[in-house]
Design a protein around this motif. Structure first.
Motif, PDB file in Angstrom:
ATOM      1  N   PHE A 115     -32.549  12.091 -18.271  1.00  0.00           N
ATOM      2  CA  PHE A 115     -31.388  12.866 -18.668  1.00  0.00           C
ATOM      3  C   PHE A 115     -31.557  13.496 -20.040  1.00  0.00           C
ATOM      4  CE2 PHE A 115     -30.325   8.538 -17.110  1.00  0.00           C
ATOM      5  CZ  PHE A 115     -30.618   8.824 -15.804  1.00  0.00           C
ATOM      6  N   THR A 116     -32.555  13.068 -20.815  1.00  0.00           N
ATOM      7  CA  THR A 116     -32.808  13.682 -22.118  1.00  0.00           C
ATOM      8  C   THR A 116     -34.072  14.519 -22.088  1.00  0.00           C
ATOM      9  OG1 THR A 116     -34.055  11.732 -22.834  1.00  0.00           O
ATOM     10  CG2 THR A 116     -31.707  11.785 -23.347  1.00  0.00           C
ATOM     11  N   ALA A 209     -28.765   5.537 -14.128  1.00  0.00           N
ATOM     12  CA  ALA A 209     -28.064   6.812 -13.943  1.00  0.00           C
ATOM     13  C   ALA A 209     -26.728   6.616 -13.239  1.00  0.00           C
ATOM     14  CB  ALA A 209     -28.944   7.773 -13.147  1.00  0.00           C
ATOM     15  N   LYS A 212     -24.072   5.149 -15.487  1.00  0.00           N
ATOM     16  CA  LYS A 212     -23.587   6.076 -16.513  1.00  0.00           C
ATOM     17  C   LYS A 212     -23.041   7.375 -15.925  1.00  0.00           C
ATOM     18  CE  LYS A 212     -26.775   4.309 -20.024  1.00  0.00           C
ATOM     19  NZ  LYS A 212     -27.922   4.605 -20.909  1.00  0.00           N
ATOM     20  N   ASN A 213     -22.898   7.381 -14.605  1.00  0.00           N
ATOM     21  CA  ASN A 213     -22.365   8.554 -13.911  1.00  0.00           C
ATOM     22  C   ASN A 213     -23.232   9.791 -14.186  1.00  0.00           C
ATOM     23  OD1 ASN A 213     -20.543   9.777 -12.149  1.00  0.00           O
ATOM     24  ND2 ASN A 213     -19.219  10.470 -13.817  1.00  0.00           N
ATOM     25  N   GLN A 214     -24.554   9.601 -14.153  1.00  0.00           N
ATOM     26  CA  GLN A 214     -25.488  10.691 -14.424  1.00  0.00           C
ATOM     27  C   GLN A 214     -26.449  10.911 -13.252  1.00  0.00           C
ATOM     28  OE1 GLN A 214     -27.150   9.089 -18.076  1.00  0.00           O
ATOM     29  NE2 GLN A 214     -25.950  10.525 -19.307  1.00  0.00           N
ATOM     30  N   SER A 215     -25.986  10.634 -12.062  1.00  0.00           N
ATOM     31  CA  SER A 215     -26.843  10.756 -10.875  1.00  0.00           C
ATOM     32  C   SER A 215     -27.350  12.177 -10.685  1.00  0.00           C
ATOM     33  CB  SER A 215     -26.082  10.300  -9.630  1.00  0.00           C
ATOM     34  OG  SER A 215     -25.692   8.952  -9.747  1.00  0.00           O
ATOM     35  N   ASN A 216     -26.502  13.162 -10.950  1.00  0.00           N
ATOM     36  CA  ASN A 216     -26.921  14.558 -10.774  1.00  0.00           C
ATOM     37  C   ASN A 216     -28.026  14.934 -11.756  1.00  0.00           C
ATOM     38  OD1 ASN A 216     -25.109  14.961  -8.684  1.00  0.00           O
ATOM     39  ND2 ASN A 216     -23.485  15.751 -10.012  1.00  0.00           N
ATOM     40  N   ASP A 217     -27.919  14.421 -12.995  1.00  0.00           N
ATOM     41  CA  ASP A 217     -28.954  14.697 -13.980  1.00  0.00           C
ATOM     42  C   ASP A 217     -30.278  14.049 -13.564  1.00  0.00           C
ATOM     43  OD1 ASP A 217     -27.192  16.097 -15.581  1.00  0.00           O
ATOM     44  OD2 ASP A 217     -26.632  14.332 -16.745  1.00  0.00           O
TER      45      ASP A 217
END
Length: 467
Positions: A115-116, A209, A212-217
């Motif tokens: 994500f980064t 992910a 942290k609710n970052q599955s799309n990223d």
């Protein structure tokens, strides 16, 4: 005692608490502290191979010991003894890959956090530069896989070998080949995004992910990769949600002409706990086995490594090792480095007598074939060891002692028999294959952190092999 010697001995006391006695004697006793000044700590090691192994296996541990004893700004440098005719002082100095400026100290974030990294034009491909085609020696056992790998490196994503599914026993060179392909692609196409990642790390990143609710990223990052290398694919077994995400990543990369490289310890037809739609895709390109090295390849590997390290080794010693160390490349390397370490420590000549002693100590000779071992036999041995009735393993009890014995029995049954996971589970209280997979991972993880538990497993293994 000089300052650098005293400091190094204090570092070694920390190291010794974290590695076994034999590992310490083989890898750390031969290291000689040479100097410490201007935040540079110089140590001497016997060979290039020795240096590479230390860096691969113990760099982080050494970094932590030096941070604690000497200071966080200290840079560790290795001085390697080489042929005196090739240099003025007979040494060459190389830095550690884990210098203070490059520390890869574990944090709560996964390595190479997707994500980064997605917005970066370049990122760390996580490839091991020691694993390249130059030192991946070709033989009958790996010729097809190596040729396919070279073809992929020339035209990643555009050859008929997409995906490539490389399988074989542990330590036969699968990871080496996968890294070699990745490095060759980067050399031929520097702009391509190449990533090597273990299935276990992929799973950790996905779990992080989701939390942290970052599955799309996460999905977007992996869909941006040009060459994706997934090692130890079998670790995804039983992880349905992770498999589902990998399925979508696989489809996207394949449809957009990106290259997929997968390594596994068994062929797709033997993978249990894996979705059928993934298994079918694993077979779309080339499924190729890397077999255990034959005598000629083992001999060629030994000759290459001794030549690279500037070591003169008698032909009869090379032949003896190649004839008797047959299971894997890793065992060959282990015997070779043990031979060099013993020779260095004892200032002894490398001869057939020393080779016989080392091979006898390092190589395990199995005393029993898998076909002679049954799940029932293992259950009986485990129950006797834990002082439990045989019915306890088949029961629904979650009592700690019984649960541990059950998991240990499942782990040993998977290791020492050819029985499928489903049958192992059924024979221990009608449990399914995912329970067996979980038990095996639990036992392996416990062995990695608990030396007492590991010794317990080794005791049981000895009993199994003797009966």
């Amino acid at each position: 005692m000089e300052q650098h010697v005293e400091l190094w001995n204090r570092c070694l006391s920390i190291v010794k608490d974290n590695v076994g006695e034999s590992m310490y004697s083989t890898w750390f006793t031969p290291i000689v502290p040479l100097s410490y000044s201007d935040n540079k700590f110089v140590v001497q090691v016997p060979s290039q191979f020795f240096y590479e192994y230390i860096e691969e296996q113990f760099a982080y541990l050494l970094r932590q010991a030096i941070n604690r004893v000497v200071g966080q700004e200290t840079q560790l440098l290795y001085r390697i003894m080489i042929d005196h005719s090739n240099t003025n002082n007979g040494t060459t100095t190389l830095p550690t890959a884990n210098t203070p400026a490059q520390q890869n100290i574990p944090t709560n974030e996964p390595v190479n956090t997707p994500f980064t990294s997605i917005e970066k034009t370049t990122f760390d491909p996580q490839l091991n530069r020691n694993y390249n085609f130059t030192n991946y020696i070709e033989g009958v056992s790996n010729r097809l896989a190596r040729c396919a790998g070279l073809n992929i490196a020339e035209q990643p994503g555009r050859s008929i070998f997409n995906p490539i599914f490389i399988w074989g026993a542990s330590a036969v060179g699968k990871t080496h080949l996968a890294n070699a392909i990745g490095l060759a692609v980067k050399e031929n196409y520097p702009e391509k995004r190449v990533l090597y990642v273990s299935a276990n790390l992929f799973q950790m990143q996905y779990t992080d992910a989701v939390s942290k609710n970052q599955s799309n990223d996460f999905l977007a990052f992996y869909q941006s990769i040009d060459v994706l290398i997934i090692d130890d694919v079998q670790e995804l077994a039983g992880k349905t949600k992770t498999q589902n995400t990998f399925f979508h990543i696989f489809n996207h990369l394949h449809q957009t002409g990106k290259q997929l490289i997968m390594c596994c310890d068994r062929e797709p037809s033997k993978l249990e706990g894996m979705e059928d739609r993934l298994l079918s895709r694993f077979k779309w390109g080339l499924v190729v086995e890397v077999e255990k090295p034959d005598f000629n390849l083992r001999k060629a590997i030994l000759k290459y490594k001794t030549y690279k390290d500037g070591i003169v080794m008698p032909e009869d010693v090379i032949d003896y090792i190649a004839e008797n160390v047959t299971s894997s490349v890793r065992d060959l390397e282990g015997v070779l480095i043990s031979l060099l370490a013993h020779s260095t420590l004892m200032n002894a000549e490398i001869n057939i007598q020393l080779a016989q002693k080392i091979v006898g100590n390092v190589v395990e000779t199995p005393t029993i074939e898998k076909e002679d071992i049954t799940v029932d036999k293992i259950c009986n041995i485990v129950c006797q060891y834990y002082s439990l009735p045989l019915e306890a393993i088949n029961s629904k009890s979650r009592e700690r002692k019984i649960a541990e014995a059950r998991q240990v029995a499942m782990y040993l049954a998977r290791t020492y028999t050819n029985t499928s996971l489903s049958v192992i589970g059924q024979s221990m209280g009608n449990r399914d294959h995912t329970t067996v997979l979980y038990a095996c991972r639990t036992v392996q993880n416990q062995m990695d952190v608990d030396t007492t538990f590991k010794a317990r497993i080794h005791t049981l293994e000895t009993q199994i092999q003797q009966k």
